[in-house]
Scaffold this motif. Structure first.
Motif, short mmCIF file in Angstrom:
data_model
loop_
_atom_site.label_atom_id
_atom_site.label_comp_id
_atom_site.label_asym_id
_atom_site.label_seq_id
_atom_site.Cartn_x
_atom_site.Cartn_y
_atom_site.Cartn_z
N THR A 15 -122.03 36.07 -15.40
CA THR A 15 -121.82 37.39 -16.00
C THR A 15 -121.17 37.24 -17.38
N THR A 31 -127.30 25.75 -15.23
CA THR A 31 -128.08 24.79 -14.43
C THR A 31 -128.64 25.48 -13.18
N GLU A 57 -125.03 22.56 -1.08
CA GLU A 57 -124.58 21.26 -1.59
C GLU A 57 -124.93 21.15 -3.08
N ARG A 88 -120.09 19.86 -13.04
CA ARG A 88 -119.58 20.27 -11.73
C ARG A 88 -118.96 19.11 -10.99
N ARG A 127 -123.70 40.77 -4.19
CA ARG A 127 -124.49 40.41 -5.38
C ARG A 127 -125.98 40.55 -5.09
N ARG A 171 -120.31 26.36 -0.11
CA ARG A 171 -120.25 26.21 -1.57
C ARG A 171 -118.79 26.20 -2.05
P1 AP5 Z 1 -121.67 35.85 -11.21
O1 AP5 Z 1 -121.44 36.10 -12.66
O2 AP5 Z 1 -123.06 35.81 -10.73
O3 AP5 Z 1 -120.84 34.55 -10.73
P2 AP5 Z 1 -121.10 33.00 -10.97
O4 AP5 Z 1 -119.76 32.39 -11.21
O5 AP5 Z 1 -122.16 32.78 -11.99
O6 AP5 Z 1 -121.57 32.62 -9.51
P3 AP5 Z 1 -122.79 31.73 -9.05
O7 AP5 Z 1 -122.95 32.01 -7.59
O8 AP5 Z 1 -123.97 31.89 -9.92
O9 AP5 Z 1 -122.17 30.35 -9.26
P4 AP5 Z 1 -122.53 29.09 -8.58
O10 AP5 Z 1 -121.67 28.25 -9.40
O11 AP5 Z 1 -122.33 28.96 -7.13
O12 AP5 Z 1 -124.12 29.08 -8.68
P5 AP5 Z 1 -125.11 28.36 -9.68
O13 AP5 Z 1 -126.24 29.24 -9.90
O14 AP5 Z 1 -124.34 27.81 -10.84
O15 AP5 Z 1 -120.83 36.94 -10.42
C1 AP5 Z 1 -120.83 37.02 -9.01
C2 AP5 Z 1 -120.92 38.48 -8.55
O16 AP5 Z 1 -119.73 39.17 -8.90
C3 AP5 Z 1 -122.06 39.27 -9.20
O17 AP5 Z 1 -122.57 40.18 -8.28
C4 AP5 Z 1 -121.39 39.99 -10.37
O18 AP5 Z 1 -122.08 41.15 -10.71
C5 AP5 Z 1 -120.00 40.27 -9.79
N1 AP5 Z 1 -118.94 40.23 -10.81
C6 AP5 Z 1 -118.83 39.37 -11.86
N2 AP5 Z 1 -117.69 39.60 -12.56
C7 AP5 Z 1 -117.04 40.60 -11.89
C8 AP5 Z 1 -115.78 41.27 -12.09
N3 AP5 Z 1 -114.95 40.93 -13.10
N4 AP5 Z 1 -115.43 42.22 -11.21
C9 AP5 Z 1 -116.25 42.55 -10.18
N5 AP5 Z 1 -117.44 41.97 -9.93
C10 AP5 Z 1 -117.84 41.00 -10.78
O19 AP5 Z 1 -125.55 27.12 -8.78
C11 AP5 Z 1 -126.31 27.30 -7.60
C12 AP5 Z 1 -126.57 25.94 -6.96
O20 AP5 Z 1 -127.30 25.11 -7.87
C13 AP5 Z 1 -125.32 25.13 -6.62
O21 AP5 Z 1 -124.78 25.49 -5.37
C14 AP5 Z 1 -125.91 23.71 -6.63
O22 AP5 Z 1 -126.63 23.44 -5.46
C15 AP5 Z 1 -126.90 23.77 -7.77
N6 AP5 Z 1 -126.30 23.36 -9.06
C16 AP5 Z 1 -126.13 24.12 -10.18
N7 AP5 Z 1 -125.53 23.43 -11.14
C17 AP5 Z 1 -125.32 22.18 -10.66
C18 AP5 Z 1 -124.70 21.02 -11.18
N8 AP5 Z 1 -124.19 20.98 -12.42
N9 AP5 Z 1 -124.63 19.92 -10.39
C19 AP5 Z 1 -125.14 19.92 -9.15
N10 AP5 Z 1 -125.72 21.00 -8.59
C20 AP5 Z 1 -125.81 22.13 -9.33
#
Ligand code: AP5
Ligand code: MG
Length: 214
Positions: A15, A31, A57, A88, A127, A171
């Motif tokens: 966000t 990513t 994972e 990460r 979400r 997670r």
């Molecule tokens: P949002 O902004 O979507 O949160 P986020 O921190 O981006 O959460 P993610 O679930 O996307 O993070 P993640 O790190 O688990 O997933 P990613 O896609 O990177 O906000 C969350 C919710 O809250 C939304 O509904 C939003 O509207 C709401 N919100 C936001 N701010 C708010 C506020 N202030 N007040 C109220 N509500 C609010 O990764 C997914 C998977 O990919 C990982 O699990 C892993 O398997 C893989 N992966 C990705 N990157 C790597 C890496 N570098 N190394 C290894 N595996 C990786």
């Protein structure tokens, strides 16, 4: 300006990264979004990543690092970029430092969005993500204008597979063991700023903008 967004899953990295990217005119590199796009397109990378992601994972470092190093070498990253969800792990952070050092560069800021696990569990259940363009909403906090449809492109809003409660718990535990050590890592490098992620979206954004002096 080169910025890293740190924080637990659901802390609000995506966000905020999107808003900062817009304000600073730099690309937002997530990513997670790149892996999800590859899964949707059925690429080899997507097939490999899906198994890890569905379980909550991490995708192995060797699949992740090359992808990011390649992305930040593109022309649109010349004036900076914002990394969301990378690094990460400590090895990912070291690979990033080494790649930038080679080019005589370094990251400028690491922003850690702090939020307790319980708030995250509540947020993730609400979400919804657009199945077409990936824009995210929250049923209560950031509802779409038309229920079930994306404001940007009209696509259907869905619950991400990895936002199911059991997977969210995994997670979070992966975050605490593998990613949280990066907070100390970037603090030692002198580029860490911590922001209270429990505030409303605009207040979190204002705090980040203040921290990066944008
Ligand atoms: P949002 O902004 O979507 O949160 P986020 O921190 O981006 O959460 P993610 O679930 O996307 O993070 P993640 O790190 O688990 O997933 P990613 O896609 O990177 O906000 C969350 C919710 O809250 C939304 O509904 C939003 O509207 C709401 N919100 C936001 N701010 C708010 C506020 N202030 N007040 C109220 N509500 C609010 O990764 C997914 C998977 O990919 C990982 O699990 C892993 O398997 C893989 N992966 C990705 N990157 C790597 C890496 N570098 N190394 C290894 N595996 C990786
Ligand atoms: Mg995200």
């Amino acid at each position: 300006m080169k910025i890293i967004m740190l924080g637990a899953p659901g802390a609000g990295k995506g966000t905020q990264a999107k808003m900062i990217a817009e304000k600073c005119g730099i690309p937002h590199i997530s990513t997670g979004d790149i892996f999800r796009a590859n899964i949707k397109e059925g690429t080899e990378l997507g097939k490999k990543a899906k198994g890890y992601m569905d379980k909550g994972e991490l995708v192995p470092d060797e699949l992740t690092c090359d992808l990011v190093m390649d992305r930040i070498s593109h022309d649109d990253c010349k004036n900076g970029f914002i990394l969301d969800g990378f690094p990460r792990t400590i090895p990912q952070a070291e690979a990033l430092s080494a790649a930038l050092e080679k080019a005589g560069q370094a990251m400028d800021y690491a922003i850690d969005i702090e939020i307790p696990d319980q708030n995250i569990i509540d947020r993730m259940g609400g979400r919804r993500a657009c199945a077409v363009c990936g824009a995210t909403y929250h049923l209560v906090n950031i509802p779409p204008k038309v229920e079930g449809h994306c404001d940007e492109c009209g696509g259907p809003l869905i619950l991400r597979d990895d936002d199911k409660p059991e997977t969210v718990k995994n997670r979070l535990s992966v975050y605490h063991t593998q990613t949280q050590p990066l907070i100390e890592y970037y603090s030692k490098k002198g580029i860490l700023s911590e922001v209270d992620g429990t505030m409303e979206m605009q207040a979190v954004f204002d705090a980040i903008i203040k921290a990066i002096g944008a």
